[in-house]
Design a protein around this motif. Structure first.
Motif, PDB file in Angstrom:
ATOM      1  N   TYR A 129      15.049   3.655  -3.344  1.00 14.90           N
ATOM      2  CA  TYR A 129      13.937   2.966  -2.679  1.00 14.90           C
ATOM      3  C   TYR A 129      13.415   1.894  -3.622  1.00 14.90           C
ATOM      4  O   TYR A 129      12.962   2.191  -4.729  1.00 14.90           O
ATOM      5  CB  TYR A 129      12.825   3.945  -2.307  1.00 14.90           C
ATOM      6  CG  TYR A 129      11.572   3.250  -1.833  1.00 14.90           C
ATOM      7  CD1 TYR A 129      11.510   2.696  -0.562  1.00 14.90           C
ATOM      8  CD2 TYR A 129      10.460   3.129  -2.672  1.00 14.90           C
ATOM      9  CE1 TYR A 129      10.371   2.033  -0.129  1.00 14.90           C
ATOM     10  CE2 TYR A 129       9.323   2.464  -2.244  1.00 14.90           C
ATOM     11  CZ  TYR A 129       9.282   1.922  -0.984  1.00 14.90           C
ATOM     12  OH  TYR A 129       8.164   1.252  -0.556  1.00 14.90           O
ATOM     13  N   LEU A 130      13.484   0.634  -3.176  1.00 12.08           N
ATOM     14  CA  LEU A 130      13.085  -0.503  -4.004  1.00 12.08           C
ATOM     15  C   LEU A 130      11.831  -1.139  -3.419  1.00 12.08           C
ATOM     16  O   LEU A 130      11.754  -1.369  -2.210  1.00 12.08           O
ATOM     17  CB  LEU A 130      14.220  -1.532  -4.059  1.00 12.08           C
ATOM     18  CG  LEU A 130      14.025  -2.707  -5.016  1.00 12.08           C
ATOM     19  CD1 LEU A 130      14.166  -2.241  -6.459  1.00 12.08           C
ATOM     20  CD2 LEU A 130      15.052  -3.809  -4.721  1.00 12.08           C
ATOM     21  N   PHE A 131      10.855  -1.433  -4.283  1.00 10.92           N
ATOM     22  CA  PHE A 131       9.646  -2.108  -3.824  1.00 10.92           C
ATOM     23  C   PHE A 131       9.252  -3.206  -4.810  1.00 10.92           C
ATOM     24  O   PHE A 131       9.699  -3.222  -5.960  1.00 10.92           O
ATOM     25  CB  PHE A 131       8.498  -1.113  -3.639  1.00 10.92           C
ATOM     26  CG  PHE A 131       7.967  -0.537  -4.926  1.00 10.92           C
ATOM     27  CD1 PHE A 131       6.882  -1.113  -5.591  1.00 10.92           C
ATOM     28  CD2 PHE A 131       8.542   0.601  -5.487  1.00 10.92           C
ATOM     29  CE1 PHE A 131       6.393  -0.585  -6.768  1.00 10.92           C
ATOM     30  CE2 PHE A 131       8.065   1.141  -6.662  1.00 10.92           C
ATOM     31  CZ  PHE A 131       6.987   0.544  -7.323  1.00 10.92           C
ATOM     32  N   VAL A 159      13.086   6.030  -7.128  1.00 10.58           N
ATOM     33  CA  VAL A 159      12.067   5.019  -6.820  1.00 10.58           C
ATOM     34  C   VAL A 159      12.102   3.934  -7.896  1.00 10.58           C
ATOM     35  O   VAL A 159      11.974   4.226  -9.084  1.00 10.58           O
ATOM     36  CB  VAL A 159      10.666   5.650  -6.753  1.00 10.58           C
ATOM     37  CG1 VAL A 159       9.626   4.597  -6.348  1.00 10.58           C
ATOM     38  CG2 VAL A 159      10.656   6.801  -5.761  1.00 10.58           C
ATOM     39  N   VAL A 160      12.267   2.688  -7.451  1.00 11.74           N
ATOM     40  CA  VAL A 160      12.437   1.572  -8.385  1.00 11.74           C
ATOM     41  C   VAL A 160      11.478   0.448  -8.015  1.00 11.74           C
ATOM     42  O   VAL A 160      11.463  -0.028  -6.873  1.00 11.74           O
ATOM     43  CB  VAL A 160      13.886   1.041  -8.365  1.00 11.74           C
ATOM     44  CG1 VAL A 160      14.051  -0.092  -9.384  1.00 11.74           C
ATOM     45  CG2 VAL A 160      14.873   2.163  -8.654  1.00 11.74           C
ATOM     46  N   GLY A 161      10.684   0.016  -9.018  1.00  9.69           N
ATOM     47  CA  GLY A 161       9.796  -1.118  -8.843  1.00  9.69           C
ATOM     48  C   GLY A 161      10.439  -2.384  -9.403  1.00  9.69           C
ATOM     49  O   GLY A 161      10.862  -2.416 -10.556  1.00  9.69           O
ATOM     50  N   ASN A 162      10.527  -3.413  -8.566  1.00  5.71           N
ATOM     51  CA  ASN A 162      11.188  -4.659  -8.959  1.00  5.71           C
ATOM     52  C   ASN A 162      10.166  -5.734  -9.323  1.00  5.71           C
ATOM     53  O   ASN A 162       8.991  -5.639  -8.986  1.00  5.71           O
ATOM     54  CB  ASN A 162      12.078  -5.144  -7.814  1.00  5.71           C
ATOM     55  CG  ASN A 162      12.958  -6.315  -8.205  1.00  5.71           C
ATOM     56  OD1 ASN A 162      13.295  -6.487  -9.380  1.00  5.71           O
ATOM     57  ND2 ASN A 162      13.327  -7.140  -7.240  1.00  5.71           N
ATOM     58  N   LYS A 163      10.643  -6.762 -10.022  1.00  7.19           N
ATOM     59  CA  LYS A 163       9.864  -7.932 -10.435  1.00  7.19           C
ATOM     60  C   LYS A 163       8.823  -7.590 -11.503  1.00  7.19           C
ATOM     61  O   LYS A 163       7.686  -8.088 -11.464  1.00  7.19           O
ATOM     62  CB  LYS A 163       9.211  -8.608  -9.224  1.00  7.19           C
ATOM     63  CG  LYS A 163      10.216  -8.980  -8.127  1.00  7.19           C
ATOM     64  CD  LYS A 163       9.566  -9.679  -6.959  1.00  7.19           C
ATOM     65  CE  LYS A 163      10.583  -9.936  -5.829  1.00  7.19           C
ATOM     66  NZ  LYS A 163       9.984 -10.593  -4.652  1.00  7.19           N
ATOM     67  N   GLN A 164       9.234  -6.738 -12.445  1.00  4.43           N
ATOM     68  CA  GLN A 164       8.315  -6.396 -13.523  1.00  4.43           C
ATOM     69  C   GLN A 164       7.968  -7.618 -14.381  1.00  4.43           C
ATOM     70  O   GLN A 164       6.904  -7.658 -15.006  1.00  4.43           O
ATOM     71  CB  GLN A 164       8.910  -5.294 -14.405  1.00  4.43           C
ATOM     72  CG  GLN A 164      10.151  -5.731 -15.193  1.00  4.43           C
ATOM     73  CD  GLN A 164      10.642  -4.645 -16.135  1.00  4.43           C
ATOM     74  OE1 GLN A 164      10.128  -3.533 -16.123  1.00  4.43           O
ATOM     75  NE2 GLN A 164      11.640  -4.974 -16.947  1.00  4.43           N
TER      76      GLN A 164
END
Length: 467
Positions: free
Chosen positions: A308-310, A338-343
């Motif tokens: 799951y990418l957000f 769970v992966v958070g993008n655009k760090q």
């Protein structure tokens, strides 16, 4: 065509097409004699096995030289098929190969059918059926782990385990059959308590093998990992980063991906099949995007793992939790990463909010897919997620990868369970013996100790012609 072991068969064993070398293989009682009709320089009939011989092949009908080759000679029974085998290594030209095959066929060879070389190895006792099937798996292996599992099976690890189980059960089956011969005298030769203990041990082993099939199927076919999330989360960018190529179109316009795109990559010996999907949202822009969203949900249901990418810059922890709640409600047993993008674009406050969320039980991995930051760490997290679900390096462990084997194990569990139930309820010897025979038969089908022509045809026709 009816296959007989008295025929001498021939086929191209290397892939068709132009290449440096092509190997034409013959097997059968006349393999050496047929080759000799074309081969000059040496008399192959007097040469020992496991030797190489350089010479030319000449068409006896026209006298035309076909090719210069090296003939590898293997004498029965020290060959793959346990028959006389000749392998001719020549130049990799389709035209040359056709000419050589035509000349050998005119001299009495028969064109091999799919899998016939390996079938002869099985029929002649060089391999059992499980080992023969492992040959096809080994050829198809495209990751370190699938190669390891197939090689273990080819070496007889799985077969030996099954034979040990069958040998112990056969002893009790023989004693039960003996009781039937003395039915009027009301005697018991088979120790019921000993049989109960043995059945419990065997059922444990067989059930363990059956449970390993889910893992084996993943190893053989790859770990289907669906990348899902809202539009513009960076799913296509992440797919490109994982594959290290521009596989998917990337655009700032929401809803660019209308259908799923998938490709494979090996990570530390495990084959992952990544699926980039249409963005999930309640109000798609048009009918085409709506269909894409519907297909995304279908693919999630077929996945082995959900990534799951957000977007860290657009979503709040509460929104992420809500999305995850919806997805896990529909698929409660599906592992989720769970992966958070655009760090790289997120503010310190946004990063801190999700970091705090991680400390409250939900692990969030942060990356920047476009500049490919954190991708190595994400790959390590993928491996940890899969191995945590039971996929560890196998070592010498036996893992079932074949659907036929799994079905046979299911039948064995059912029939041996009936024997256990019969022992507990005092069922008659005749019924116990019948159930035990069926259980032994199911285990024997895996190795080919019990087989039929239809079963063998079904298995070996899935092989390539030259194997």
């Amino acid at each position: 065509m009816v296959q007989t072991l008295s025929d001498t068969i021939v086929a191209l064993s290397t892939p068709p097409g132009a290449g440096a070398l092509a190997v034409v293989r013959l097997s059968g009682p006349d393999a050496v004699a047929i080759t000799q009709t074309l081969f000059s320089k040496k008399n192959l009939a007097i040469q020992p096995g496991h030797t190489l011989h350089y010479g030319t092949l000449r068409d006896p009908a026209s006298g035309q030289i076909l090719d210069e080759v090296v003939a590898a000679l293997y004498r029965a029974p020290r060959s793959y098929t346990r028959e006389d085998v000749v392998e001719l290594s020549g130049h990799g030209s389709d035209f040359i190969v056709r000419q050589i095959l035509a000349a050998l066929l005119r001299q009495g060879a028969r064109l091999a059918e799919a899998g016939e070389f390996t079938k002869r190895a099985f029929l002649n006792g060089a391999l059992d059926l499980a080992q023969a099937e492992a040959v096809a798996d080994l050829i198809a292996a495209d990751s370190a782990l699938s190669h390891q599992v197939a090689l273990n099976q080819l070496r007889g690890g799985f077969s030996n385990e099954l034979r040990e189980l069958r040998a112990q059960l056969i002893k009790f089956a023989a004693l039960l059959e003996l009781e039937l011969d003395f039915g009027e005298e009301d005697v018991e030769f088979a120790d019921r308590s000993g049989l109960t203990r043995l059945l419990s041990e065997v059922q444990g082993v067989v059930s363990g093998l059956l449970r390993s099939f889910e893992l084996g199927n993943v190893i053989k076919n790859g770990i289907t990992t669906v990348i899902a999330g809202r539009p513009n989360a960076g799913k296509s960018t992440l797919l490109n980063a994982l594959l290290r190529e521009e596989r998917a179109i990337v655009s700032a316009i929401p809803g660019t991906t209308r259908d799923f795109i998938e490709d494979e990559v090996s990570i530390d010996g495990l084959r992952f099949r990544f699926v980039d999907t249409a963005g999930l949202r309640d109000n798609p822009a048009d009918e085409v995007e709506a269909i894409g969203v519907q297909r995304t949900r279908q693919r999630i249901g077929q996945a082995a793992l959900l990534l799951y990418l957000f977007d860290l810059t657009e979503m709040t922890p509460a929104e992420v939790q809500a999305d995850l709640g919806e997805l896990t409600a529909a698929h409660p047993k599906l592992p989720v990463l769970v992966v958070g993008n655009k760090q790289d674009a997120a503010t310190p406050a946004q990063l801190a909010a999700f970091a705090q969320h991680s400390t409250q039980g939900l692990t969030i991995h942060t990356i920047a897919a476009a500049p490919r930051q954190g991708i190595t760490e994400l790959q390590e997290a993928l491996l940890a997620q899969v191995r945590g679900a039971g996929l560890a390096t196998t070592g010498a462990a036996t893992i079932v990868t074949n659907v036929r084997h799994a079905r046979a194990l299911e039948a064995a569990v059912q029939h041996l369970g009936a024997v256990q139930q019969g022992l507990a309820t005092g069922r008659g010897t005749e019924l116990l013996a019948a159930d035990l025979r069926h259980g032994l038969g199911a285990l024997g089908e895996i190795t080919g100790d019990i087989s039929s022509d239809d079963l063998l045809t079904s298995i070996f026709t899935q092989f390539c012609i030259g194997k």
